[in-house]
Motif scaffolding. Structure first.
Motif, PDB file in Angstrom:
ATOM      1  N   MET A 200       0.824  -1.207   0.000  1.00 57.69           N
ATOM      2  CA  MET A 200       0.000   0.000   0.000  1.00 57.69           C
ATOM      3  C   MET A 200       0.856   1.254   0.000  1.00 57.69           C
ATOM      4  O   MET A 200       1.981   1.256   0.483  1.00 57.69           O
ATOM      5  N   GLN A 201       0.285   2.336  -0.507  1.00 61.92           N
ATOM      6  CA  GLN A 201       0.947   3.632  -0.520  1.00 61.92           C
ATOM      7  C   GLN A 201       1.100   4.180   0.888  1.00 61.92           C
ATOM      8  O   GLN A 201       0.318   3.879   1.779  1.00 61.92           O
ATOM      9  N   HIS A 260      -0.160   9.485  -4.808  1.00 62.62           N
ATOM     10  CA  HIS A 260      -1.157   8.855  -3.942  1.00 62.62           C
ATOM     11  C   HIS A 260      -2.562   8.898  -4.546  1.00 62.62           C
ATOM     12  O   HIS A 260      -2.960   9.888  -5.158  1.00 62.62           O
ATOM     13  N   TRP A 261      -3.287   7.834  -4.314  1.00 58.99           N
ATOM     14  CA  TRP A 261      -4.711   7.827  -4.631  1.00 58.99           C
ATOM     15  C   TRP A 261      -5.436   8.673  -3.596  1.00 58.99           C
ATOM     16  O   TRP A 261      -5.019   8.769  -2.441  1.00 58.99           O
ATOM     17  N   ALA A 265     -11.002   7.506  -3.923  1.00 56.28           N
ATOM     18  CA  ALA A 265     -10.584   6.373  -4.755  1.00 56.28           C
ATOM     19  C   ALA A 265     -10.280   5.143  -3.907  1.00 56.28           C
ATOM     20  O   ALA A 265     -10.578   4.007  -4.308  1.00 56.28           O
ATOM     21  N   ASN A 266      -9.721   5.363  -2.726  1.00 58.25           N
ATOM     22  CA  ASN A 266      -9.370   4.238  -1.855  1.00 58.25           C
ATOM     23  C   ASN A 266     -10.589   3.545  -1.258  1.00 58.25           C
ATOM     24  O   ASN A 266     -10.460   2.483  -0.639  1.00 58.25           O
ATOM     25  N   LYS A 271     -11.403  -1.733  -7.163  1.00 58.58           N
ATOM     26  CA  LYS A 271     -10.212  -1.127  -7.759  1.00 58.58           C
ATOM     27  C   LYS A 271      -8.968  -1.305  -6.892  1.00 58.58           C
ATOM     28  O   LYS A 271      -7.850  -1.252  -7.403  1.00 58.58           O
ATOM     29  N   THR A 272      -9.155  -1.482  -5.585  1.00 59.86           N
ATOM     30  CA  THR A 272      -7.991  -1.628  -4.705  1.00 59.86           C
ATOM     31  C   THR A 272      -7.598  -3.088  -4.499  1.00 59.86           C
ATOM     32  O   THR A 272      -6.654  -3.365  -3.755  1.00 59.86           O
ATOM     33  N   THR A 308      -2.643  -2.447  -3.499  1.00 64.54           N
ATOM     34  CA  THR A 308      -3.850  -1.676  -3.233  1.00 64.54           C
ATOM     35  C   THR A 308      -4.014  -0.493  -4.177  1.00 64.54           C
ATOM     36  O   THR A 308      -5.117  -0.223  -4.654  1.00 64.54           O
ATOM     37  N   GLN A 309      -2.952   0.223  -4.456  1.00 65.27           N
ATOM     38  CA  GLN A 309      -3.006   1.370  -5.388  1.00 65.27           C
ATOM     39  C   GLN A 309      -1.934   1.158  -6.464  1.00 65.27           C
ATOM     40  O   GLN A 309      -0.804   1.653  -6.336  1.00 65.27           O
ATOM     41  N   SER A 311      -1.108   2.203  -9.539  1.00 62.28           N
ATOM     42  CA  SER A 311      -0.390   3.307 -10.189  1.00 62.28           C
ATOM     43  C   SER A 311       0.530   4.000  -9.194  1.00 62.28           C
ATOM     44  O   SER A 311       1.648   4.424  -9.555  1.00 62.28           O
ATOM     45  N   ALA A 312       0.103   4.124  -7.951  1.00 66.45           N
ATOM     46  CA  ALA A 312       0.950   4.753  -6.941  1.00 66.45           C
ATOM     47  C   ALA A 312       2.174   3.897  -6.644  1.00 66.45           C
ATOM     48  O   ALA A 312       3.293   4.415  -6.538  1.00 66.45           O
TER      49      ALA A 312
END
Length: 701
Positions: A200-201, A260-261, A265-266, A271-272, A308-309, A311-312
């Motif tokens: 996770m970010q 960061h998302w 979005a989170n 999506k996560t 979880t994110q 792209s981040a």
């Protein structure tokens, strides 16, 4: 609110804590807006005593005589308190939750001081609790030690010579520091019986990405304060060019924040949820030596993990590869100093409060050192303390009464599902099946956590903090790939809060929240249902909010809805988003209705279900009149007083930016205005500020 322990979000009732006022007075006519309000508290008390009925459970002294519930339920129930109560200097906000948390902390303090008053067996849990607490309180020893306790960690950062070394350091610091990429282990969202690793970010020193990126005057002031804080940390740690170091660290964190998302979005579990093998992750996110990272993070050999994110994480891995090592070393050094400032010498502690207390929350002075110590011991040895707390402060009768309340709430929820007009029979059947599989945890866990492997040393506050964090992370990491332990709790018994966990499909109510004003064994059921009943209903409803409704009764992320029903549900949610997005907690700053949607659904549905459960509890008999107030009105006044709260502007801004809950005044009125029972109880009519035509009221569950 959401429960964030470097893990995906889990529904909670609130972020803060509280209790209730004392002196009873006659209810003001403005509060009720009915002839019943003219009855005096003295007469009501005498009648109650004669009939041997319970007290109302309301704090009558808090009522605002000039405000009618039909115009503002929150202020009608709490206005006198709001007008006279002051936020303590060591608090950024104050209300029912905070008062009750202070009470819990005082009770835990008494437990620890009793343990400390007599010799304990070396290595015993009791000895560890006493040593951890006394070491934290020994400021003279902390000041005398200087930076020596932190030197080994600082030296390990200075020893980073390659990107592989950096990856290894980042993996080895998991659980001890908030890093750009954080690891955690919890139930797999689609296979909830098995624990899986997550990436996770993370890595920000300020509460949220918006603090770095938004063009907002208030947030810009915080950024300025943060830069000043980083300069101070760099100076105190001996950096030759502290201004330059601080500027580079802030610039790096800003780059991290851009990746960061958002909090909205989170909130999307679909999506996560992005499972992949470590090899696939390494291919998608080059730049970080994932093999070295996972091995140092005690997750070597895992077959897969969820990102979880994505792209981040891809962007953060690229930053690891492109940002010069020297800048990463400066960043990590200041992160370590920031995260451990409270167990470092006075200059660090004062600088830490100037940012995290004054600038971010508006607090005027730090929490008393003893209370900070309670917080730290609760994190390190919370269940050990909780075992004693429960024995002293949670009688078996409380649990039995709560079980009765929960049963009534669950029955009311089943009835509500049956009566839904917008849901088809197939989806109703799936909803009932999910409800039937809820696991309910009340008070305390059946199995207590083992702390025998935790190393606590007298006089080593810094080391104790670091070792306890590493001990907890190791416990979490070791469960990767293993079956989920459904008996485990995510909160200690002495925590004033509650939560819903979608992957276990459970609702959890720690002992400490089961006290007035939420739950009063001596009070009439109306206020208990309006307060703790609505809390129970809130947590039940999280299983059916916009996030929780995507998980089935076994805790698996699976669509159990027909397309038409999901569309109807989303349309109702959109109305709730629109309602709350109009609220303005601070001048010129509106609520984010999308961020708060899940909690608003839980408030709305929880209040509605609690009201139905209260009506069921009457068994067709009329409610008694207590303190001159009828049962239906007491229910809603109890709901309002449970949310008694006021906050400093700095804290309000922080919560508005990061918190998925609406501020308490809007939670109170925003749910009530859609509740048919509220309008019936207070006889609202056109022209009243809280009147809402029946056809416009938002009803979900």
């Amino acid at each position: 609110m959401k429960f964030l322990r470097l893990a995906p979000l889990v529904g909670m009732i609130f972020l803060a804590h509280g209790a209730i006022g004392a002196e009873a007075v006659a209810p003001a006519a403005g509060v009720l807006g009915t002839a019943a309000a003219t009855a005096t508290a003295t007469a009501a008390a005498a009648a109650a005593a004669a009939a041997k009925v319970p007290n109302s459970g309301l704090d009558l002294s808090a009522f605002e005589s000039k405000v009618r519930a039909q115009d503002d339920l929150f202020r009608a129930a709490n206005g006198a308190w709001l007008n006279t109560a002051s936020i303590p200097a060591d608090k950024s906000a104050y209300g029912a939750f905070e008062q009750l948390a202070d009470k819990s902390d005082a009770q835990v303090r008494a437990i620890i001081e009793a343990l400390s008053a007599k010799p304990q067996k070396e290595g015993s849990t009791e000895q560890k609790i006493a040593a951890f607490y006394s070491s934290y309180l020994d400021l003279a020893a902390i000041d005398k030690a200087g930076l020596a306790p932190a030197q080994a960690r600082l030296d390990s950062i200075a020893a980073i010579k390659s990107k592989a070394d950096l990856a290894q350091w980042l993996g080895g610091a998991q659980g001890v520091s908030n890093l750009p990429v954080n690891l955690y282990v919890m139930a797999d969202l689609k296979q909830p019986t098995i624990n899986r690793a997550l990436a996770m970010q993370g890595g920000l020193g300020l509460p949220d990405r918006d603090y770095y990126l938004k063009a907002d005057a208030k947030l810009a002031q915080v950024r300025k304060a943060y830069l000043s804080y980083l300069i101070t940390l760099a100076k105190l740690s001996g950096e030759a060019a502290p201004d330059q170091v601080a500027a580079q660290v802030l610039a790096l964190e800003t780059r991290i924040a851009k990746l960061h998302w958002s909090n909205v979005a989170n909130r999307d579990p679909v999506k996560t949820y992005n499972p992949m093998t470590p090899a696939q992750l390494a291919k998608k996110a080059p730049g970080l030596d994932w093999s070295a990272f996972l091995k140092a993070g005690q997750l070597d050999g895992i077959d897969r993990l969820s990102v979880t994110q994505p792209s981040a994480i891809i962007g953060l891995a690229a930053l690891v590869n492109t940002v010069p090592l020297a800048q990463w070393q400066q960043y990590l050094k200041l992160r370590v100093l920031d995260e451990n400032a409270r167990v470092l010498p006075q200059a660090f502690r004062e600088a830490h409060f100037a940012l995290h207390g004054a600038a971010l929350t508006g607090a005027k002075e730090p929490l008393p050192r003893w209370q900070q110590g309670i917080n730290d011991v609760n994190q390190a040895l919370g269940e050990a303390l909780g075992q004693v707390y429960v024995a002293e402060h949670f009688p078996p009768a409380y649990k039995a009464r709560m079980q009765e309340l929960v049963a009534n709430l669950m029955a009311a929820y089943r009835d509500s599902i049956d009566g839904l007009s917008w849901m088809t029979p197939a989806t109703k059947a799936a909803a009932r099946e999910k409800l039937s599989k809820y696991m309910v945890k009340i008070g305390y866990p059946d199995t207590w956590r083992d702390y025998s492997g935790l190393d606590v040393r007298a006089g080593d506050a810094f080391g104790n903090s670091a070792r306890s964090a590493a001990f907890e992370y190791q416990r979490i990491a070791q469960r990767a790939g293993k079956p989920v332990d459904r008996t485990e709790w995510g909160m200690t018994p002495q925590t004033v809060n509650a939560y819903y966990n979608p992957t276990l499909n459970e609702i959890v109510f720690p002992a400490a929240i089961l006290q007035p004003p939420f739950f009063d064994m001596a009070a009439d059921d109306a206020v208990n249902y309006g307060a703790i009943g609505a809390v129970i209903g809130h947590e039940i409803s999280h299983g059916f909010d916009d996030e929780g409704s995507q998980f089935d009764g076994d805790g698996a992320l699976r669509n159990w809805w027909t397309p038409a029903d999901r569309k109807a549900f989303d349309a109702i949610g959109a109305k709730l988003v629109a309602q709350y997005s109009k609220y303005e907690p601070l001048p010129g700053k509106q609520l984010n209705g999308k961020l708060t949607l899940g909690e608003n659904i839980a408030d709305l549905s929880g209040l509605q279900i609690a009201y139905k459960a209260y009506q069921r509890s009457l068994n067709g008999e009329p409610a008694v009149v207590l303190d001159g107030i009828g049962g239906e009105q007491r229910f809603f006044l109890g709901w309002a007083q449970a949310w008694r709260y006021k906050a400093r502007d700095e804290k309000a801004l922080q919560l508005l930016t990061t918190d998925p809950h609406s501020p308490p005044s809007f939670r109170t009125n925003g749910a009530a205005i859609n509740n048919d029972g509220f309008h019936q109880a207070f006889g609202t009519k056109e022209g009243d500020a809280m009147f809402k035509p029946s056809e416009q009221r938002i009803r979900i569950w």
